[in-house]
Design an enzyme around this catalytic site. Structure first.
Site, PDB file in Angstrom:
ATOM      1  N   GLU A 165       0.847  -1.191   0.000  1.00 29.00           N
ATOM      2  CA  GLU A 165       0.000   0.000   0.000  1.00 29.00           C
ATOM      3  C   GLU A 165       0.882   1.240   0.000  1.00 29.00           C
ATOM      4  OE1 GLU A 165      -2.427   2.993   0.095  1.00 29.00           O
ATOM      5  OE2 GLU A 165      -3.233   0.964  -0.166  1.00 29.00           O
ATOM      6  N   ASN A 180     -10.273   3.878  -0.621  1.00 35.10           N
ATOM      7  CA  ASN A 180     -11.567   4.553  -0.666  1.00 35.10           C
ATOM      8  C   ASN A 180     -12.618   3.848   0.180  1.00 35.10           C
ATOM      9  OD1 ASN A 180     -11.091   6.808  -2.187  1.00 35.10           O
ATOM     10  ND2 ASN A 180     -11.827   5.952  -4.108  1.00 35.10           N
ATOM     11  N   THR A 181     -12.379   2.596   0.537  1.00 36.20           N
ATOM     12  CA  THR A 181     -13.394   1.845   1.269  1.00 36.20           C
ATOM     13  C   THR A 181     -13.683   2.483   2.622  1.00 36.20           C
ATOM     14  OG1 THR A 181     -12.637  -0.172   0.164  1.00 36.20           O
ATOM     15  CG2 THR A 181     -14.074  -0.452   2.060  1.00 36.20           C
ATOM     16  N   GLY A 233     -19.845   5.050   2.352  1.00 38.01           N
ATOM     17  CA  GLY A 233     -20.949   5.179   3.294  1.00 38.01           C
ATOM     18  C   GLY A 233     -21.288   3.892   4.010  1.00 38.01           C
ATOM     19  N   ARG A 293     -26.641   9.358 -10.182  1.00 36.72           N
ATOM     20  CA  ARG A 293     -25.684  10.362  -9.732  1.00 36.72           C
ATOM     21  C   ARG A 293     -25.333  11.367 -10.823  1.00 36.72           C
ATOM     22  NH1 ARG A 293     -21.759   6.416  -6.044  1.00 36.72           N
ATOM     23  NH2 ARG A 293     -23.200   6.326  -4.280  1.00 36.72           N
ATOM     24  N   HIS A 344     -15.818   8.632  -8.654  1.00 32.38           N
ATOM     25  CA  HIS A 344     -15.516   7.279  -9.123  1.00 32.38           C
ATOM     26  C   HIS A 344     -15.142   7.348 -10.595  1.00 32.38           C
ATOM     27  CE1 HIS A 344     -16.004   2.830  -8.722  1.00 32.38           C
ATOM     28  NE2 HIS A 344     -16.219   2.900 -10.020  1.00 32.38           N
ATOM     29  N   GLU A 375     -11.913  -0.722  -8.568  1.00 28.80           N
ATOM     30  CA  GLU A 375     -12.022   0.446  -9.447  1.00 28.80           C
ATOM     31  C   GLU A 375     -10.909   0.540 -10.479  1.00 28.80           C
ATOM     32  OE1 GLU A 375     -12.870   5.258  -8.929  1.00 28.80           O
ATOM     33  OE2 GLU A 375     -12.758   3.956  -7.162  1.00 28.80           O
ATOM     34  N   LEU A 431     -18.987  -1.303  -3.635  1.00 29.10           N
ATOM     35  CA  LEU A 431     -18.634  -2.246  -2.575  1.00 29.10           C
ATOM     36  C   LEU A 431     -18.931  -3.680  -3.009  1.00 29.10           C
ATOM     37  CD1 LEU A 431     -19.889  -0.170   0.472  1.00 29.10           C
ATOM     38  CD2 LEU A 431     -17.517  -0.699  -0.093  1.00 29.10           C
TER      39      LEU A 431
END
EC number: 1.3.99.33
Length: 812
Positions: A330, A338-339, A343, A636, A743, A772, A788
């Protein structure tokens, strides 16, 4: 000694970069030289202050903590490039890290004179009162005819040139030492005690207790409850330790948590000032850091995973579950990608669970409209599924003739909605929709992903079915706990318990290819060691590129424009690294022109969960004139385009009952945001309208009309397709919102087994991608909650095939 080298141009090919890279290698045993690039530095604009941006703060911190700065500048029109001028402007506008800092100037140019005129101008700029750098006099290193000066390995060819550079660098080391002695602060003295101060973090206030003795910072305690778990944790752990260990405020901010890092530093500075000392003196103190000797660290494992977000950690967990070894690399200090910013709700059709919930007004009509859709508008590969779905819907509508009925869902509905949700046409008239086999894999396995997550310890709140903005349908499984951190906390614990290795601050630079097969990666860790990981397979899970504005602009074919200063909801780590790695070995790309904006983002930070973020059934969006302007239940990109057409800034209106449905907040956070002026609250709609500068009569009429539509279950203005609560119970709230990049649908082309494909459509042996970084699933628009499902599903798929195809055959 530790120096930073600034490449004075943003050109892709630069002899000045080659010169700094040569110096970095050549002088490695004498000093550490960290090279900083100007590629992502915004042009200086006093009216659009970006001093606090991550890139500018990173430059400031690196310069302030270095023993000296080396600037390599080409010559453009007898002067320095605009990119170099911009970074110096940013570093002398409101912050002054170059003040008193030792600077060496070098330059390479096509001209026989090198960059002599540019160097002269640069000296004048650095001598300006706002900059006030200490520039080494004389010993100008001017590399002329740079195009012939380097060999194929990037080394200077002429020994006399190398000798002169050696002498210049030796003088600079002495010069930097003398400058450091001149800048050395005097001993500090404090009024001993424990000081209670309040700093500003990313999400709000950071109450702190700083204990000082007569001459030392002894302890730093921070109330971390306002910050997002998993994002700022490293900052809270590392920054206080480094401040106390070095007795300095000149510590590096944590990548991905820079605002929180600077908040902690500022809090200590306030305590120091209250104790009667000057915090600027502590900012001039440099922490003592030993320069590591160049080293190579080699690791051998079964599967190496690039990226420690949800997809990467899932892939590692599945490899470990299969009884094999996994190493996760990482590039940022913290795992989660981003996880941890998500939300929480993930989409998965689970009819047995969902039918216990009542249908909302408008949902049955949505199903009826879909069932009546002309089959000819459906792509051929989806038509068989569409026919079966129509049969399911018709049977449901026949069985649920009462006003409400229960919530319907099926894997086929999820599949067709994912397909229709992603069907878009770009600015060039090119139509795109999700690749059938990928969408089928996603929707067929999403519920299995939920069950797998439960099996390793993730707990879901089964008392409610949720729907993120732009999800179109209520099928969200929301974990217990804070945001997406609930997933990452469990995944990390599982990976570590199973013996997996996680290396943070270790960005991957290239892929290792042996006999046509990808067999590992080359990375660099925080100790500046070269890390070579040998593996039987590589899984790319490093995310998209929504935090890379220039890359977004380069590929964009969907939005009429993407502004230079657009905010993002993403981790700053999302810059397209995995896409670069994949294309370096011939990977094909798909859907790169399509990016998604999150319409309901914080106007100042891009943050998603500030203010009152509620289910879309409770969204009431009004423009700056106090009028609704869109079907709030739309996708969106529909919401984003409508917002842009209405000036971008808009407000989410809520009442006290709607407030109770808000995600991931507390009354204390709400009260703090009201006090800070980032959320507005009033006892009447008239007062609320006056607070946000809109016509009270217009807002009052808008809400009265909306409440009637809720009662009727029908919206004749914008045809909102699902309603829940009215706006009727005081106090009333207004949350300012503005679209931000969220995204990127495009990425590496994969097949349904998560193999990365090359430009000829063939599998790249040993290389897989999940999340992604891969394209083809979401096409032109991703449904909320599907990311997700994507990462947990394709993370498992990539791991399963990597093990089956490359690890098990080897060990069998």
């Amino acid at each position: 000694m530790k120096f930073v080298g600034i490449v004075g141009t943003n050109a892709q090919h630069s002899y000045n970069r080659m010169l700094l890279e040569f110096m970095q290698r050549h002088f490695a045993t004498q000093a550490e030289i960290e090279i900083l690039e100007l590629t992502d530095v915004p042009m200086f604009d006093e009216s659009n202050d970006q001093t606090d941006s991550t890139i500018i703060q990173n430059f400031a911190t690196k310069i302030a903590t270095a023993d000296g700065v080396i600037i390599a500048s080409p010559e453009h029109n007898h002067s320095v490039p605009s990119a170099l001028k911009s970074i110096i402007e940013w570093l002398s506008f409101k912050i002054h890290p170059l003040d008193g800092q030792a600077v060496m100037i070098v330059g390479a140019s096509y001209s026989v004179q090198g960059s002599s005129r540019a160097q002269l101008h640069l000296r004048q700029i650095l001598d300006a009162p706002g900059v006030n750098a200490s520039v080494m006099p004389g010993s100008e290193f001017l590399l002329g005819r740079a195009q012939t000066a380097f060999d194929d390995q990037g080394n200077l060819k002429v020994q006399g040139t190398v000798d002169f550079l050696d002498s210049c660098f030796a003088k600079f080391q002495k010069f930097a030492t003398i400058v450091a002695e001149m800048r050395a602060p005097e001993a500090l003295s404090f009024a001993p005690g424990t000081y209670q101060v309040t700093a500003t973090g990313h999400n709000g206030e950071l109450p702190m207790r700083v204990t000082l003795s007569a001459d030392r910072i002894e302890n730093i305690e921070i109330d971390t409850s306002s910050e997002t778990q998993g994002i700022a944790d490293v900052a809270f752990e590392r920054i206080p330790k480094e401040i106390i260990a070095g007795q300095t405020l000149a510590v590096d901010a944590i990548s991905g948590a820079s605002i929180t890092s600077h908040g902690v530093i500022d809090g200590v500075a306030r305590a120091v000032k209250e104790a009667g000392a000057n915090p600027d003196d502590l900012k001039k103190r440099r922490a003592t850091k030993q320069v590591a000797q160049p080293a190579v660290k080699e690791v051998t494992t079964d599967v190496v995973v690039v990226g420690a977000g949800g997809a990467g950690m899932t892939a590692a967990a599945k490899v470990l579950q299969a009884g094999h070894q996994a190493v996760v690399l990482e590039k940022f200090p913290a795992v989660g990608g981003n996880t941890v910013r998500a939300g929480g709700p993930m989409n998965a059709a689970d009819p047995d669970w969902q039918r216990q919930f009542a249908a909302l007004p408008g949902e049955k009509q949505t199903l009826k409209d879909l069932s009546e859709r002309d089959e000819s508008t459906i792509a051929p590969e989806y038509r068989a599924d569409f026919r079966k779905l129509k049969q399911q819907i018709d049977a449901y509508l026949t069985a649920n003739t009462n006003q409400k009925g229960t919530l319907f869902d099926s894997t086929l509905l999820h599949r067709i909605q994912t397909y229709l949700g992603g069907q878009r046409t770009d600015l060039n008239g090119q139509e795109i929709h999700g690749q059938y086999d990928l969408v089928k894999e996603l929707t067929d396995n999403a519920l299995d992903s939920v069950k797998w997550l439960q099996s390793i310890g993730v707990k879901f709140d089964e008392s409610q079915v949720t729907m993120p903005v732009g999800a179109i349908w209520r099928r969200g499984h929301k974990p217990m706990g804070d945001l997406g951190f609930a997933y990452i906390k469990t995944l990390r614990a599982f990976v570590e318990q199973q013996g997996g290795t996680i290396m943070t601050e270790t960005p991957v630079k290239e892929l290792l290819v042996t006999d046509g097969q990808v067999r590992g990666v080359i990375a660099t860790n925080a100790a500046h060691e070269k890390v070579i990981v040998h593996a039987d397979a590589v899984i790319l899970a490093s995310g998209g590129f929504a935090a890379n504005t220039k890359m977004l602009q380069k590929y964009n074919t969907y939005w009429t424009a993407i502004d230079d200063d657009v905010k993002t909801t993403n981790s700053p780590a999302m810059t397209g690294d995995g896409i670069r790695l994949g294309t370096s070995v011939g990977a094909a790309l798909v859907g790169m022109g399509f990016s998604q904006m999150m319409p309901v983002s914080d106007p100042e930070t891009g943050e998603l969960f500030s203010g009152l973020q509620v289910p879309p059934a409770n969204f009431v969006m009004v423009n700056q004139q106090g009028k609704r302007f869109v079907n709030e239940y739309g996708s969106r990109d529909e919401l984003t385009q409508a917002a842009i057409d209405n000036g971008s800034l808009f407000y989410l209106i809520a009442d006290d009952e709607i407030k109770k449905t808000a995600y991931n907040t507390t009354q204390a956070k709400i009260d703090q945001q009201v006090a800070n002026g980032t959320l507005f609250r009033a006892d009447t709609l008239t007062d609320l309208a006056q607070q946000i500068g809109m016509d009270p009569a217009a807002l009052t009429k808008t809400i009265a009309d909306y409440n009637r539509y809720v009662d009727a279950g029908e919206d004749p203005e914008f045809h909102k397709t699902a309603f829940d609560l009215k706006v009727a119970v005081a106090p009333f709230y207004a949350t300012p919102r503005k679209p931000a990049t969220h995204h990127t649908m495009g990425g590496l082309k994969i097949d349904s087994d998560a193999h990365v494909l090359n430009t000829d459509g063939q599998v790249i042996d040993g290389l897989y991608a999940a999340g992604e970084v891969a394209g083809g699933i979401h096409a032109g628009n991703r449904l909320g909650g599907n990311s997700l499902s994507d990462i947990f599903t394709f993370g498992r798929i990539a791991a399963a095939h990597a093990v089956a195809e490359h690890v098990d055959p080897v060990t069998a």
